[in-house]
Scaffold this motif. Structure first.
Motif, PDB file in Angstrom:
ATOM      1  N   GLU A 236      52.782  40.297  27.743  1.00 54.83           N
ATOM      2  CA  GLU A 236      51.427  40.333  28.305  1.00 54.83           C
ATOM      3  C   GLU A 236      50.512  39.336  27.606  1.00 54.83           C
ATOM      4  O   GLU A 236      49.792  38.572  28.266  1.00 54.83           O
ATOM      5  N   VAL A 237      50.510  39.330  26.281  1.00 54.81           N
ATOM      6  CA  VAL A 237      49.590  38.435  25.575  1.00 54.81           C
ATOM      7  C   VAL A 237      50.017  36.972  25.728  1.00 54.81           C
ATOM      8  O   VAL A 237      49.166  36.073  25.750  1.00 54.81           O
ATOM      9  N   ILE A 238      51.328  36.721  25.852  1.00 61.35           N
ATOM     10  CA  ILE A 238      51.783  35.352  26.119  1.00 61.35           C
ATOM     11  C   ILE A 238      51.231  34.870  27.459  1.00 61.35           C
ATOM     12  O   ILE A 238      50.701  33.761  27.585  1.00 61.35           O
ATOM     13  N   HIS A 239      51.342  35.723  28.461  1.00 61.91           N
ATOM     14  CA  HIS A 239      50.868  35.380  29.803  1.00 61.91           C
ATOM     15  C   HIS A 239      49.359  35.144  29.810  1.00 61.91           C
ATOM     16  O   HIS A 239      48.868  34.197  30.442  1.00 61.91           O
ATOM     17  N   GLU A 240      48.619  35.995  29.132  1.00 57.64           N
ATOM     18  CA  GLU A 240      47.164  35.901  29.164  1.00 57.64           C
ATOM     19  C   GLU A 240      46.601  34.815  28.245  1.00 57.64           C
ATOM     20  O   GLU A 240      45.557  34.244  28.530  1.00 57.64           O
ATOM     21  N   ALA A 241      47.272  34.537  27.157  1.00 53.05           N
ATOM     22  CA  ALA A 241      46.798  33.480  26.250  1.00 53.05           C
ATOM     23  C   ALA A 241      47.034  32.103  26.863  1.00 53.05           C
ATOM     24  O   ALA A 241      46.221  31.194  26.717  1.00 53.05           O
ATOM     25  N   GLY A 242      48.160  31.956  27.572  1.00 50.60           N
ATOM     26  CA  GLY A 242      48.476  30.676  28.189  1.00 50.60           C
ATOM     27  C   GLY A 242      49.024  29.671  27.192  1.00 50.60           C
ATOM     28  O   GLY A 242      48.975  29.883  25.968  1.00 50.60           O
ATOM     29  N   ALA A 243      49.551  28.586  27.703  1.00 57.54           N
ATOM     30  CA  ALA A 243      50.120  27.542  26.844  1.00 57.54           C
ATOM     31  C   ALA A 243      49.065  27.013  25.878  1.00 57.54           C
ATOM     32  O   ALA A 243      47.954  26.676  26.281  1.00 57.54           O
ATOM     33  N   GLY A 244      49.409  26.983  24.614  1.00 57.77           N
ATOM     34  CA  GLY A 244      48.483  26.522  23.591  1.00 57.77           C
ATOM     35  C   GLY A 244      47.504  27.587  23.142  1.00 57.77           C
ATOM     36  O   GLY A 244      46.626  27.314  22.307  1.00 57.77           O
ATOM     37  N   GLY A 245      47.636  28.810  23.673  1.00 54.76           N
ATOM     38  CA  GLY A 245      46.702  29.883  23.349  1.00 54.76           C
ATOM     39  C   GLY A 245      46.938  30.506  21.983  1.00 54.76           C
ATOM     40  O   GLY A 245      48.006  30.348  21.381  1.00 54.76           O
TER      41      GLY A 245
ATOM     42  N   SER B  74      37.656  32.670  18.442  1.00 56.27           N
ATOM     43  CA  SER B  74      38.683  31.636  18.288  1.00 56.27           C
ATOM     44  C   SER B  74      40.062  32.066  18.801  1.00 56.27           C
ATOM     45  O   SER B  74      41.028  31.311  18.657  1.00 56.27           O
ATOM     46  N   PHE B  75      40.144  33.265  19.429  1.00 58.01           N
ATOM     47  CA  PHE B  75      41.420  33.731  19.956  1.00 58.01           C
ATOM     48  C   PHE B  75      41.299  33.999  21.455  1.00 58.01           C
ATOM     49  O   PHE B  75      40.332  34.601  21.918  1.00 58.01           O
ATOM     50  N   ASP B  76      42.303  33.560  22.187  1.00 59.50           N
ATOM     51  CA  ASP B  76      42.273  33.709  23.643  1.00 59.50           C
ATOM     52  C   ASP B  76      42.432  35.162  24.068  1.00 59.50           C
ATOM     53  O   ASP B  76      41.915  35.565  25.112  1.00 59.50           O
ATOM     54  N   ILE B  77      43.142  35.942  23.266  1.00 59.50           N
ATOM     55  CA  ILE B  77      43.270  37.369  23.522  1.00 59.50           C
ATOM     56  C   ILE B  77      43.448  38.088  22.186  1.00 59.50           C
ATOM     57  O   ILE B  77      44.097  37.574  21.268  1.00 59.50           O
ATOM     58  N   VAL B  78      42.848  39.254  22.090  1.00 58.11           N
ATOM     59  CA  VAL B  78      42.990  40.099  20.902  1.00 58.11           C
ATOM     60  C   VAL B  78      43.648  41.409  21.323  1.00 58.11           C
ATOM     61  O   VAL B  78      43.160  42.094  22.222  1.00 58.11           O
ATOM     62  N   LEU B  79      44.769  41.712  20.691  1.00 58.34           N
ATOM     63  CA  LEU B  79      45.437  42.994  20.886  1.00 58.34           C
ATOM     64  C   LEU B  79      45.192  43.822  19.634  1.00 58.34           C
ATOM     65  O   LEU B  79      45.494  43.378  18.521  1.00 58.34           O
ATOM     66  N   ALA B  80      44.644  45.014  19.813  1.00 59.54           N
ATOM     67  CA  ALA B  80      44.310  45.851  18.662  1.00 59.54           C
ATOM     68  C   ALA B  80      44.810  47.271  18.844  1.00 59.54           C
ATOM     69  O   ALA B  80      44.814  47.812  19.952  1.00 59.54           O
TER      70      ALA B  80
ATOM     71  N   GLY C 245      37.224  36.448  24.950  1.00 54.19           N
ATOM     72  CA  GLY C 245      36.895  37.299  26.089  1.00 54.19           C
ATOM     73  C   GLY C 245      37.882  38.417  26.332  1.00 54.19           C
ATOM     74  O   GLY C 245      37.507  39.570  26.529  1.00 54.19           O
ATOM     75  N   LYS C 246      39.177  38.121  26.286  1.00 59.71           N
ATOM     76  CA  LYS C 246      40.187  39.107  26.669  1.00 59.71           C
ATOM     77  C   LYS C 246      40.510  40.088  25.545  1.00 59.71           C
ATOM     78  O   LYS C 246      40.698  39.681  24.393  1.00 59.71           O
ATOM     79  N   VAL C 247      40.592  41.372  25.942  1.00 63.13           N
ATOM     80  CA  VAL C 247      40.857  42.455  24.991  1.00 63.13           C
ATOM     81  C   VAL C 247      41.968  43.341  25.533  1.00 63.13           C
ATOM     82  O   VAL C 247      41.944  43.747  26.693  1.00 63.13           O
ATOM     83  N   LEU C 248      42.935  43.635  24.679  1.00 59.17           N
ATOM     84  CA  LEU C 248      43.983  44.604  24.993  1.00 59.17           C
ATOM     85  C   LEU C 248      43.995  45.610  23.855  1.00 59.17           C
ATOM     86  O   LEU C 248      44.327  45.266  22.719  1.00 59.17           O
ATOM     87  N   LEU C 249      43.597  46.830  24.161  1.00 60.89           N
ATOM     88  CA  LEU C 249      43.493  47.885  23.147  1.00 60.89           C
ATOM     89  C   LEU C 249      44.549  48.945  23.391  1.00 60.89           C
ATOM     90  O   LEU C 249      44.737  49.403  24.524  1.00 60.89           O
ATOM     91  N   CYS C 250      45.231  49.351  22.341  1.00 58.49           N
ATOM     92  CA  CYS C 250      46.168  50.471  22.408  1.00 58.49           C
ATOM     93  C   CYS C 250      45.667  51.553  21.456  1.00 58.49           C
ATOM     94  O   CYS C 250      45.456  51.303  20.266  1.00 58.49           O
ATOM     95  N   THR C 251      45.477  52.739  21.985  1.00 57.51           N
ATOM     96  CA  THR C 251      44.986  53.840  21.163  1.00 57.51           C
ATOM     97  C   THR C 251      45.274  55.155  21.874  1.00 57.51           C
ATOM     98  O   THR C 251      45.810  55.168  22.982  1.00 57.51           O
ATOM     99  N   GLY C 252      44.936  56.248  21.223  1.00 66.49           N
ATOM    100  CA  GLY C 252      45.201  57.545  21.813  1.00 66.49           C
ATOM    101  C   GLY C 252      44.395  57.786  23.083  1.00 66.49           C
ATOM    102  O   GLY C 252      43.261  57.306  23.218  1.00 66.49           O
TER     103      GLY C 252
END
Length: 216
Positions: A66-75, A137-143, A166-173
């Motif tokens: 998912e983060v590879i797809h959303e960050a894109g080449a060079g992300g 400075s990050f294309d996507i942040v997974l937390a 801009g992009k956020v992917l959060l994993c939590t309860g």
């Protein structure tokens, strides 16, 4: 945010060398047997005292894709308290993983084995970073906040907002859903992350962009 690295504790050269030696042995073994390399999910053992629960290999793979797809080449990808996904990205086995760069933000200094990719992170000081970590400075942040509390989530949310373009992917309860929406304006996904250990709390993913995880 700190203007320098002076106040950030660092490992001594001797300790770091010992860590590097240990993890090189996890690849070949002391007696030549084949063991997982340093980027295998679980290569660094969980420490429940730091609320560490690693994702299953399937979940780490899905989130990395998912983060590879959303960050894109060079992300650029920031994995905040989510080392399993960082490790999966660095294995070099997923399509596109060689086209993105990733860092892991962790309190656990065992992850210093990853060199410059490791950024010491204490959620109690959510904006305390080395000067080299620029805002947005990050294309996507997974937390994956280490604790299921609003206090922890609200501080991690500050970190996320500082880091992401801009992009956020959060994993939590699942019990944190209302707080997640309040602090990050994100939507719950149908994809449910799984862990190597069966946890008593149901976990969910949340995003703030049109993700493939929303309807999987």
């Amino acid at each position: 945010m700190s203007d320098s690295d002076d106040d950030v504790p660092t490992l001594s050269a001797h300790t770091l060398a010992a860590l590097q030696e240990f993890y090189s042995e996890t690849k070949t073994g002391r007696h030549g047997e084949t063991l997982p390399d340093q980027f295998s999910v679980g290569a660094v053992e969980e420490d429940w005292r730091m609320s560490q629960f690693w994702y299953s290999d399937e979940t780490a793979t899905r989130l990395a894709e998912e983060v590879i797809h959303e960050a894109g080449a060079g992300g650029r990808v920031a994995c905040v308290s989510a080392p399993s996904v960082y490790q999966k990205l660095k294995q070099g086995r997923l399509a596109g993983s060689d086209q993105v760069s990733a860092v892991v933000l962790e309190y656990d200094r065992r992850f210093a084995i990853y060199g410059d990719d490791f950024i010491f992170y204490d959620y109690n000081e959510p904006l305390s970073f080395p000067a080299s970590v620029a805002p947005q400075s990050f294309d996507i942040v997974l937390a994956d906040p280490p604790y299921l509390s609003e206090e922890c989530l609200s501080k991690v949310a500050k970190t996320i907002k500082y880091l992401t373009k801009g992009k956020v992917l959060l994993c939590t309860g699942a019990i944190m859903e209302n707080h997640a929406k309040e602090h990050l304006d994100i939507k719950k996904c149908s994809f449910l992350p799984q862990h190597n250990r069966n946890l008593s709390n149901e976990f969910c993913c949340f995003v703030n962009y049109p993700s493939r995880l929303l309807t999987c």
